[in-house]
Write a protein that holds these residues in place. Structure first.
Motif, PDB file in Angstrom:
ATOM      1  N   MET A 175     111.653  58.232  37.608  1.00 52.43           N
ATOM      2  CA  MET A 175     111.685  58.174  39.067  1.00 52.43           C
ATOM      3  C   MET A 175     110.287  57.786  39.517  1.00 52.43           C
ATOM      4  O   MET A 175     109.312  58.439  39.148  1.00 52.43           O
TER       5      MET A 175
ATOM      6  N   PHE B 106     119.089  59.978  40.557  1.00 51.12           N
ATOM      7  CA  PHE B 106     118.166  59.698  39.468  1.00 51.12           C
ATOM      8  C   PHE B 106     118.290  60.746  38.350  1.00 51.12           C
ATOM      9  O   PHE B 106     117.612  60.655  37.337  1.00 51.12           O
TER      10      PHE B 106
ATOM     11  N   TRP C 271     110.229  63.018  39.139  1.00 48.29           N
ATOM     12  CA  TRP C 271     111.593  63.470  38.853  1.00 48.29           C
ATOM     13  C   TRP C 271     111.646  65.000  38.908  1.00 48.29           C
ATOM     14  O   TRP C 271     112.579  65.577  39.473  1.00 48.29           O
TER      15      TRP C 271
ATOM     16  N   THR D 181     119.127  58.914  33.912  1.00 46.87           N
ATOM     17  CA  THR D 181     119.223  58.554  35.331  1.00 46.87           C
ATOM     18  C   THR D 181     120.573  57.889  35.576  1.00 46.87           C
ATOM     19  O   THR D 181     120.838  56.805  35.075  1.00 46.87           O
TER      20      THR D 181
END
Length: 299
Positions: free
Chosen positions: A96, A110, A134, A260
């Protein structure tokens, strides 16, 4: 008539009863807890009259890493020795970038909880290379993965910006901020509740050069690449991806995949196909740390 001697005897008995009660409640009269050398520089050597009778628990060992390269450059690990034993490490990049918060807020996923659930159901150890961004977006999942002994979490940078020019169109991190980016990712992982992120770092896109290796050398990480590209990124044919993995795996391999949903929607199905087949072929799934430990043992 109570004599003075009797009065002293009664007082001593009462004092003994009181001390016994305090000891039972955990007062300082309890037997001292054994001390380790790290907690007390003056710990007595074994056999000394003041040394504890029981052994202190051993301190946890540091995860295995590779020795620095020439001129202290960050070492790079791709795969373990091909023999002995048929081991393979599945790795998953939780990507991310720093500027994708708006897309996540708009509903783009994600994360991939189905993939993590599949790994747990199949009892497959794995290494997740997680960006700091993330972990910030999905702290509950980061914490859950990080506290599950089936997995280990390693560093995939904070922002998922490239550490070289011309790396799949990713924005780049200036050289003077590369180390800061790695350290910021560790801060984000800890803040999310990951207790022990591993001293392993995967360059975004797998792109690095000597300058990048030098820039992150002060962090003490081992850079982890791979020798099997799954091809799951943006793939829509799970069978084709699974076939590519099965054709590429050799003893000691590191397979790169993604965690993801939006960028790698087939990965869960790939795992459900690949795992039983590799087990049928006699492979054992391990984390990257075990492969690095094996590589160290062979040198």
């Amino acid at each position: 008539m109570i004599t003075p001697a009797c009065r002293r005897l009664v007082a001593l008995c009462a004092l003994g009863t009181t001390l016994g009660a305090l000891a039972a409640c955990g007062s300082p009269q309890q037997t001292p807890t054994p001390r380790t050398a790290s907690s007390s520089p003056a710990s007595a050597a074994p056999g000394h009259p003041s040394a504890p009778l029981s052994h202190a628990p051993a301190a946890p060992s540091r995860p295995p890493t590779l020795a620095p390269g020439p001129a202290g450059l960050t070492p790079v690990f791709r795969n373990a020795p091909r023999a002995p034993g048929k081991t393979v490490a599945l790795t998953f990049d939780a990507d991310m970038t720093a500027d994708q918060g708006g897309r996540a807020a708009a509903g783009e996923h994600f994360d991939n909880p189905g993939l993590i659930a599949a790994l747990r159901t199949l009892k497959v150890p794995a290494t997740v290379f997680m960006t700091g961004r993330w972990a910030e977006e999905y702290p509950d999942q980061a914490r859950s993965i990080g506290r599950d002994s089936l997995f280990e979490i390693a560093n995939h940078s904070y922002s998922h910006f490239a550490f070289t020019d011309d790396c799949y169109g990713l924005p780049t991190v200036p050289e003077d901020r590369m180390r800061e980016d790695v350290e910021r990712a560790y801060t984000a992982l800890h803040k999310a509740g990951v207790p022990e992120p591993m001293p392993y770092f995967r360059f975004p896109g797998g792109c690095y050069d000597r300058r990048a290796l030098r820039a992150v050398s002060g962090t003490g990480v081992t850079a982890v690449q791979w020798d099997v590209v799954s091809g799951d990124a943006f793939a829509t044919d799970a069978d084709a991806v699974a076939q590519q993995v099965l054709q590429g795996v050799k003893p000691g391999s590191v397979v790169v995949m993604h965690c993801t949903r939006s960028a790698a929607p087939t990965t869960e199905q790939v795992v459900r196909t690949v795992v039983p087949e590799l087990r049928r072929q006699g492979y054992r799934f391990v984390k990257v740390s075990e492969l690095i430990g094996t590589a160290n043992a062979r040198h």
